[in-house]
Motif scaffolding. Structure first.
Motif, PDB file in Angstrom:
ATOM      1  N   VAL A 200       0.867  -1.176   0.000  1.00  4.86           N
ATOM      2  CA  VAL A 200       0.000   0.000   0.000  1.00  4.86           C
ATOM      3  C   VAL A 200       0.904   1.226   0.000  1.00  4.86           C
ATOM      4  N   ALA A 201       0.829   2.021  -1.035  1.00  3.26           N
ATOM      5  CA  ALA A 201       1.718   3.167  -1.175  1.00  3.26           C
ATOM      6  C   ALA A 201       1.371   4.259  -0.163  1.00  3.26           C
ATOM      7  N   PRO A 202       2.363   5.015   0.295  1.00  2.00           N
ATOM      8  CA  PRO A 202       2.096   6.157   1.183  1.00  2.00           C
ATOM      9  C   PRO A 202       1.177   7.164   0.488  1.00  2.00           C
ATOM     10  N   GLN A 203       0.218   7.705   1.239  1.00  2.00           N
ATOM     11  CA  GLN A 203      -0.766   8.617   0.666  1.00  2.00           C
ATOM     12  C   GLN A 203      -0.542  10.061   1.102  1.00  2.00           C
ATOM     13  N   SER A 204      -0.435  10.289   2.385  1.00  3.72           N
ATOM     14  CA  SER A 204      -0.307  11.651   2.895  1.00  3.72           C
ATOM     15  C   SER A 204       1.131  12.138   2.780  1.00  3.72           C
ATOM     16  N   GLU A 205       1.313  13.441   2.944  1.00  7.48           N
ATOM     17  CA  GLU A 205       2.649  14.020   2.898  1.00  7.48           C
ATOM     18  C   GLU A 205       3.515  13.487   4.031  1.00  7.48           C
ATOM     19  N   LEU A 206       2.897  13.293   5.215  1.00  2.60           N
ATOM     20  CA  LEU A 206       3.642  12.765   6.352  1.00  2.60           C
ATOM     21  C   LEU A 206       4.093  11.338   6.088  1.00  2.60           C
ATOM     22  N   GLU A 207       3.216  10.500   5.526  1.00  2.74           N
ATOM     23  CA  GLU A 207       3.587   9.116   5.205  1.00  2.74           C
ATOM     24  C   GLU A 207       4.715   9.079   4.173  1.00  2.74           C
ATOM     25  N   ARG A 208       4.665   9.948   3.176  1.00  2.00           N
ATOM     26  CA  ARG A 208       5.731   9.976   2.165  1.00  2.00           C
ATOM     27  C   ARG A 208       7.051  10.438   2.772  1.00  2.00           C
ATOM     28  N   THR A 209       6.973  11.362   3.723  1.00  2.00           N
ATOM     29  CA  THR A 209       8.197  11.824   4.386  1.00  2.00           C
ATOM     30  C   THR A 209       8.842  10.689   5.182  1.00  2.00           C
ATOM     31  N   ILE A 210       8.029   9.970   5.965  1.00  2.00           N
ATOM     32  CA  ILE A 210       8.547   8.847   6.757  1.00  2.00           C
ATOM     33  C   ILE A 210       9.100   7.755   5.841  1.00  2.00           C
ATOM     34  N   GLU A 258       8.129   6.043  21.161  1.00  2.00           N
ATOM     35  CA  GLU A 258       7.131   6.204  20.099  1.00  2.00           C
ATOM     36  C   GLU A 258       7.552   5.435  18.851  1.00  2.00           C
ATOM     37  N   MET A 259       8.840   5.493  18.516  1.00  2.00           N
ATOM     38  CA  MET A 259       9.324   4.821  17.323  1.00  2.00           C
ATOM     39  C   MET A 259       9.130   3.312  17.415  1.00  2.00           C
ATOM     40  N   PHE A 260       9.391   2.741  18.578  1.00  2.00           N
ATOM     41  CA  PHE A 260       9.248   1.295  18.741  1.00  2.00           C
ATOM     42  C   PHE A 260       7.783   0.886  18.881  1.00  2.00           C
ATOM     43  N   ARG A 261       6.973   1.762  19.427  1.00  2.00           N
ATOM     44  CA  ARG A 261       5.562   1.421  19.638  1.00  2.00           C
ATOM     45  C   ARG A 261       4.782   1.432  18.328  1.00  2.00           C
ATOM     46  N   TYR A 262       5.240   2.201  17.353  1.00  2.00           N
ATOM     47  CA  TYR A 262       4.543   2.306  16.068  1.00  2.00           C
ATOM     48  C   TYR A 262       5.524   1.940  14.956  1.00  2.00           C
ATOM     49  N   PRO A 263       5.735   0.622  14.702  1.00  2.02           N
ATOM     50  CA  PRO A 263       6.800   0.183  13.792  1.00  2.02           C
ATOM     51  C   PRO A 263       6.430   0.185  12.314  1.00  2.02           C
ATOM     52  N   THR A 264       5.232   0.672  11.949  1.00  2.00           N
ATOM     53  CA  THR A 264       4.881   0.790  10.540  1.00  2.00           C
ATOM     54  C   THR A 264       4.697   2.262  10.192  1.00  2.00           C
ATOM     55  N   ILE A 265       4.835   2.577   8.917  1.00  4.13           N
ATOM     56  CA  ILE A 265       4.697   3.960   8.475  1.00  4.13           C
ATOM     57  C   ILE A 265       3.288   4.469   8.759  1.00  4.13           C
ATOM     58  N   GLY A 266       2.287   3.629   8.476  1.00  2.00           N
ATOM     59  CA  GLY A 266       0.912   4.046   8.702  1.00  2.00           C
ATOM     60  C   GLY A 266       0.621   4.344  10.161  1.00  2.00           C
ATOM     61  N   ALA A 267       1.074   3.449  11.063  1.00  2.00           N
ATOM     62  CA  ALA A 267       0.811   3.642  12.490  1.00  2.00           C
ATOM     63  C   ALA A 267       1.553   4.856  13.027  1.00  2.00           C
ATOM     64  N   ALA A 269       2.640   7.526  11.304  1.00  2.00           N
ATOM     65  CA  ALA A 269       2.067   8.749  10.743  1.00  2.00           C
ATOM     66  C   ALA A 269       0.750   9.105  11.418  1.00  2.00           C
ATOM     67  N   LYS A 270      -0.069   8.098  11.696  1.00  2.00           N
ATOM     68  CA  LYS A 270      -1.339   8.340  12.378  1.00  2.00           C
ATOM     69  C   LYS A 270      -1.103   8.886  13.774  1.00  2.00           C
ATOM     70  N   HIS A 271      -0.123   8.309  14.485  1.00  2.00           N
ATOM     71  CA  HIS A 271       0.195   8.778  15.833  1.00  2.00           C
ATOM     72  C   HIS A 271       0.722  10.211  15.809  1.00  2.00           C
TER      73      HIS A 271
END
Length: 314
Positions: A200-210, A258-267, A269-271
Motif C-alpha cells: 500500500v503506497a504512502p498517501q499523505s505528505e507525512l507518510e511519504r516523508t517517513i 514512540e518509534m518502537f511502539r509504532y513500527p509501521t509507516i501508517g501507524a 504517521a497516524k500517531h
C-alpha cells in the motif's frame, strides 16, 4: 543486580559441592541486545560466562515465556514477534529444557523465529541460507530456454561458483515506466522476494516523508505503509537514525518509545498526526514571559528592600 548477586553467591556455595549440576536461565537479549534492556542483557551475559567456566553447568537463553513471569503483562509483543522472538508456552519450554539436557548442550538460544531477517542474518549453517540467487526470464520470443540458462556458470569476483535457480514466466512484470516490477515477481519456494502483506503506497505528505527516510536508512527501494520496520531488516541503531532524521525534518521531538511502539509507516504517521507538536513561542508569548520575569524581579527587589529597612530599624 539480583541476577548478578545471585550468580556470584551460587558460585561461592558450589565450591563446596563441585559435583552439583547447575542450570541457569538466561535471555536471548544477552546475544541480540535491545532497546532499553542494556543492564538486563549484561546481567544475563555474566550468567552465561559463569556457566562457561564451571563444569556440569548449563545455561539456556530464552525468548518470551507466554503469559508467565515477567512476560505475564508484556507490552509490545507484536514488536518482539517482528524481531523474531517467538512466544514459548510452559509445555514447549519444559520440553525444550529436557531436549537440551538430553543432548548435553551447555548453551542454547531457545524461541527464535528463523523466518525473520534479524534472526536469519545470524545463522551460518548451509541449510539455513539467508539468500537464494533467483533468475527470472520469459521465453515468449523463443530465444532462450531453461536448459540453456542452467548451463551458465555464475561466479563472483573471487571465481567462487554460486548456484542459481531460474523461473520461467509468460512475461516479466513491468512498472508504468517500463522497469521490472520486483514486487510483482512471484516468490520461489522458501524465498524472500515477495512480501506477505500487500503493498500500500504512502498517501499523505507525512507518510511519504517517513517512507523516504526509511528507504534512505534501510536501503530498501519500495516501502508500503503497512510494512514493519523490523521485518524489513531494521534494528535499534537504524531506528535511532530514523528518529534523528524525523526530528530534523519535522522540527519536533519524537521519542524512541514512540518509534518502537509504532513500527509501521501508517501507524507512526497516524500517531504523529494526532499528537501535535507544542506551539512555537510567538512574539505575544515572548512578551508575556518577559513581563512575568520583570514582575518577579521587581518583587524580589521589594522584599530585599523591606528586609534592609527592618535591619536598619533594629
Amino acid at each position: 543486580r539480583a541476577k548478578l548477586i545471585g550468580t556470584w553467591t551460587l558460585h561461592q556455595l558450589l565450591d563446596e559441592r563441585p559435583d552439583a549440576i547447575v542450570i541457569g536461565f538466561s535471555s536471548i537479549n544477552s546475544f541480540f541486545g535491545g532497546f532499553g534492556v542494556g543492564a538486563y542483557a549484561a546481567a544475563n551475559s555474566a550468567l552465561e560466562s559463569f556457566a562457561q567456566i564451571r563444569a556440569r553447568t548449563y545455561c539456556y537463553a530464552w525468548s518470551m515465556w507466554e503469559g508467565i513471569g515477567i512476560n505475564r503483562e508484556m507490552r509490545m509483543k507484536d514488536l518482539a514477534h517482528a524481531r523474531g522472538y517467538a512466544a514459548i508456552s510452559a509445555r514447549q519450554g519444559w520440553l525444550s529444557l529436557l531436549a537440551g539436557l538430553h543432548r548435553g548442550a551447555d548453551n542454547l538460544l531457545i524461541g527464535l523465529d528463523r523466518s525473520r531477517p534479524q534472526i536469519r542474518r545470524t545463522l551460518t549453517v548451509e541449510e539455513h541460507r539467508l539468500w537464494q540467487l533467483m533468475g527470472y526470464f520469459s521465453s515468449a520470443d523463443g530465444q532462450v530456454s531453461a536448459e540453456q540458462l542452467a548451463e551458465l556458470a555464475v561466479v563472483d569476483r573471487f571465481e567462487t561458483p554460486s548456484r542459481c535457480t531460474f523461473m520461467e514466466l509468460p512475461a516479466l512484470p513491468r512498472t508504468a515506466d517500463g522497469q521490472i516490477d520486483r514486487q510483482a515477481l512471484p516468490a520461489p519456494s522458501g524465498g524472500h522476494l515477495a512480501r506477505e502483506s500487500s503493498y500500500v503506497a504512502p498517501q499523505s505528505e507525512l507518510e511519504r516523508t517517513i517512507a523516504a527516510i526509511w528507504q534512505d536508512v534501510l536501503r530498501v527501494e519500495k516501502i508500503g505503509v503497512n510494512d514493519n520496520f523490523f521485518e524489513l531488516g531494521g534494528q535499534s541503531l537504524m531506528m535511532a537514525q530514523v528518529q534523528g532524521k524525523l526530528r530534523q525534518k519535522l522540527s519536533r521531538d519524537i521519542s524512541m518509545v514512540e518509534m518502537f511502539r509504532y513500527p509501521t509507516i501508517g501507524a507512526l504517521a497516524k500517531h504523529l498526526g494526532v499528537v501535535q507538536p507544542p506551539p512555537a513561542a510567538g512574539p505575544g508569548r515572548e512578551q508575556d514571559r518577559s513581563q512575568k520575569q520583570r514582575a518577579a524581579i521587581a518583587r524580589q527587589k521589594q522584599m530585599a528592600k523591606r528586609r534592609s529597612d527592618g535591619d536598619e530599624r533594629a
